[in-house]
Write a protein that holds these residues in place. Structure first.
Motif, PDB file in Angstrom:
ATOM      1  N   LEU A 292     -18.827   2.142  -2.076  1.00  0.00           N
ATOM      2  CA  LEU A 292     -18.005   1.110  -1.441  1.00  0.00           C
ATOM      3  C   LEU A 292     -16.528   1.470  -1.505  1.00  0.00           C
ATOM      4  CD1 LEU A 292     -18.007  -1.651  -0.074  1.00  0.00           C
ATOM      5  CD2 LEU A 292     -17.970  -2.715  -2.345  1.00  0.00           C
ATOM      6  N   TYR A 293     -16.064   1.972  -2.645  1.00  0.00           N
ATOM      7  CA  TYR A 293     -14.646   2.318  -2.789  1.00  0.00           C
ATOM      8  C   TYR A 293     -14.279   3.508  -1.892  1.00  0.00           C
ATOM      9  CZ  TYR A 293     -10.215   3.677  -4.896  1.00  0.00           C
ATOM     10  OH  TYR A 293      -8.895   3.998  -5.090  1.00  0.00           O
ATOM     11  N   GLY A 294     -15.055   4.583  -1.979  1.00  0.00           N
ATOM     12  CA  GLY A 294     -14.745   5.774  -1.190  1.00  0.00           C
ATOM     13  C   GLY A 294     -14.812   5.515   0.302  1.00  0.00           C
ATOM     14  N   ASP A 295     -15.847   4.802   0.746  1.00  0.00           N
ATOM     15  CA  ASP A 295     -15.971   4.503   2.173  1.00  0.00           C
ATOM     16  C   ASP A 295     -14.894   3.518   2.627  1.00  0.00           C
ATOM     17  OD1 ASP A 295     -18.160   6.173   2.451  1.00  0.00           O
ATOM     18  OD2 ASP A 295     -19.612   4.589   2.031  1.00  0.00           O
ATOM     19  N   GLY A 296     -14.572   2.553   1.759  1.00  0.00           N
ATOM     20  CA  GLY A 296     -13.511   1.602   2.100  1.00  0.00           C
ATOM     21  C   GLY A 296     -12.156   2.282   2.217  1.00  0.00           C
ATOM     22  N   LEU A 297     -11.893   3.227   1.314  1.00  0.00           N
ATOM     23  CA  LEU A 297     -10.634   3.973   1.366  1.00  0.00           C
ATOM     24  C   LEU A 297     -10.564   4.840   2.617  1.00  0.00           C
ATOM     25  CD1 LEU A 297      -8.035   4.531  -0.239  1.00  0.00           C
ATOM     26  CD2 LEU A 297      -9.238   6.428  -1.367  1.00  0.00           C
ATOM     27  N   ALA A 298     -11.674   5.489   2.959  1.00  0.00           N
ATOM     28  CA  ALA A 298     -11.708   6.324   4.169  1.00  0.00           C
ATOM     29  C   ALA A 298     -11.474   5.478   5.417  1.00  0.00           C
ATOM     30  CB  ALA A 298     -13.046   7.056   4.262  1.00  0.00           C
ATOM     31  N   TYR A 299     -12.072   4.286   5.458  1.00  0.00           N
ATOM     32  CA  TYR A 299     -11.875   3.423   6.623  1.00  0.00           C
ATOM     33  C   TYR A 299     -10.436   2.920   6.698  1.00  0.00           C
ATOM     34  CZ  TYR A 299     -12.466  -0.364   9.976  1.00  0.00           C
ATOM     35  OH  TYR A 299     -12.329  -1.187  11.067  1.00  0.00           O
ATOM     36  N   ALA A 300      -9.839   2.598   5.536  1.00  0.00           N
ATOM     37  CA  ALA A 300      -8.438   2.150   5.524  1.00  0.00           C
ATOM     38  C   ALA A 300      -7.520   3.259   6.030  1.00  0.00           C
ATOM     39  CB  ALA A 300      -8.040   1.724   4.116  1.00  0.00           C
ATOM     40  N   HIS A 301      -7.783   4.512   5.634  1.00  0.00           N
ATOM     41  CA  HIS A 301      -6.994   5.644   6.127  1.00  0.00           C
ATOM     42  C   HIS A 301      -7.137   5.793   7.635  1.00  0.00           C
ATOM     43  CE1 HIS A 301      -6.853   7.827   1.965  1.00  0.00           C
ATOM     44  NE2 HIS A 301      -5.926   6.903   2.092  1.00  0.00           N
TER      45      HIS A 301
END
Length: 420
Positions: A292-301
């Motif tokens: 969730l954190y890694g995918d959320g960070l990638a989407y925010a970028h």
């Protein structure tokens, strides 16, 4: 990979058989979690991948495995490439007659602690006991709300150094107990676990790596994630019950009130799921997300880059509408995609608020305290002033230095992992 390394790899022929390490497998929605507990390496696979692992584990040849999968699914599979992927994950012990070099297993904290020693941590009666303790404490507070402490209860002594040092000692003891609760519960489920220092934004934290709990039943997973919070709540509940039996105004009452507040203070931090707290892992498990954190960070970028892009840039096709080719969330299942996009908002807002608070409040306060403490040192000041100044420098300065060292080690570790 260098040419020499590629040449050293064992050849995989259609007749080749492989020997797999001891792997654990658990179904999770439409996928399967396959992992090796010894190295704490885990991966999500589709059903066909899990079936391929099962067939290869029976020491069937590569060609026969591919043929059986084709007969069962009607599709062709590149089992040779699949075996190479398993080898890279450290799941393969031998290819043909050639052993595969094995990496060093991560160290576990308290390796002498065996699952049989702590099996009680997963007993269903334990949450019932913790709930009863909490209910008793709430009942006492309803009758005697004055027992609920305020910030002044932390200032139980006139000597600031004594308050600071005792608070730091008690606080870190509670933090260690919190992490031990995670470790003990995970160990009861057969997961080694390791406690170490880490950083979350500007916070220095103690964290427990319980990689492998993904293979446990959901009740065991959630118990391991919530064990630390349950311990803090149970300690606080016990303190309230003991406080009700002690005389108001006594030293024992003041110390218990301070300890109660120290047990309660970490709980609001758990709501900061954007820093991957215990509740973050509960949220990740309940939403069925893999990272969730890694995918959320990638989407925010991705959203940030798209916002900076010109409306009529080449990527938009000249229509003014940006394409979705670069959206990393589109490769996720629908239930994960929704959760990741919502979490990315929490991640960005929470991070901005935290860093702003640090820059505007925490950092200036720390600098002021450290400067005052340094000025209080010297023969021209009394013994008490020197003691207070030294305590502030050692405690507050030490924490900041430890944060900087831990942060540097984390960055170096991530850089080494990428280079490998």
């Amino acid at each position: 990979m260098t040419g020499t390394a590629a040449e050293d790899r064992p050849r995989i022929e259609p007749s080749t058989r492989v020997l797999l390490h001891d792997l654990a497998v658990r179904r999770d929605r439409d996928e399967w979690i396959v992992g090796r507990m010894a190295t704490r390496t885990f991966v999500a696979m589709p059903a066909a991948g899990a079936r391929a692992v099962e067939l290869l584990g029976q020491e069937l040849s590569v060609s026969r495995t591919a043929r059986m999968l084709r007969d069962e699914t009607g599709e062709e599979f590149e089992i040779t490439d699949f075996v190479r992927d398993l080898t890279a994950l450290g799941f393969v012990a031998r290819i043909g007659d050639t052993p595969v070099p094995d990496g060093e297993a991560p160290r576990a904290s308290l390796p002498w602690l065996r699952p049989r020693h702590v099996r009680f941590a997963l007993h269903p009666v334990l949450p019932v006991f913790a709930g009863a303790l909490l209910a008793a404490a709430v009942a006492v507070l309803i009758r005697r709300p004055a027992l609920l402490p305020g910030y002044r209860d932390l200032l139980w002594s006139r000597h600031g150094s004594l308050v600071l040092l005792s608070g730091a000692a008690a606080g870190w003891a509670l933090v260690l107990a919190h992490e031990l609760a995670h470790l003990v519960t995970a160990r009861a489920a057969g997961v080694p676990g390791r406690i170490r220092l880490g950083t979350r934004l500007q916070f220095l934290v103690m964290q427990t790596d319980i990689s492998g709990i993904e293979l446990a039943p959901r009740r065991h997973r959630l118990t391991a994630y919530l064990a630390g919070i349950a311990l803090n709540v149970s300690v606080a509940s016990s303190m309230i019950l003991v406080l009700a039996l002690t005389g108001t105004g006594t030293t024992a009452h003041r110390l218990l009130s301070a300890a109660l507040l120290l047990a309660l203070l970490p709980l609001p931090f758990q709501l900061m799921v954007f820093t991957r707290t215990d509740l973050y892992f509960v949220l990740q498990d309940l939403t069925g997300c893999r990272n969730l954190y890694g995918d959320g960070l990638a989407y925010a970028h991705y959203v940030f880059r798209r916002a900076l892009r010109s409306p009529r840039s080449p990527r938009s096709g000249g229509t003014g509408e940006p394409t979705r080719a670069g959206d990393p969330s589109t490769r996720l299942p629908a239930h994960e995609r929704r959760a990741v996009r919502l979490y990315s908002v929490v991640l960005v807002v929470g991070t901005v608020v935290c860093l702003t608070f640090m820059a505007a409040v925490t950092l200036p306060a720390d600098i002021t305290l450290l400067v005052r403490a340094a000025r209080a040192l010297g023969p021209e000041h009394g013994l008490a002033a020197n003691a207070d100044g030294a305590a502030v420098l050692v405690t507050l300065g030490g924490v900041n230095v430890l944060w900087a060292v831990t942060r540097w080690r984390e960055r170096r570790s991530r850089a080494s992992a990428k280079a490998a």
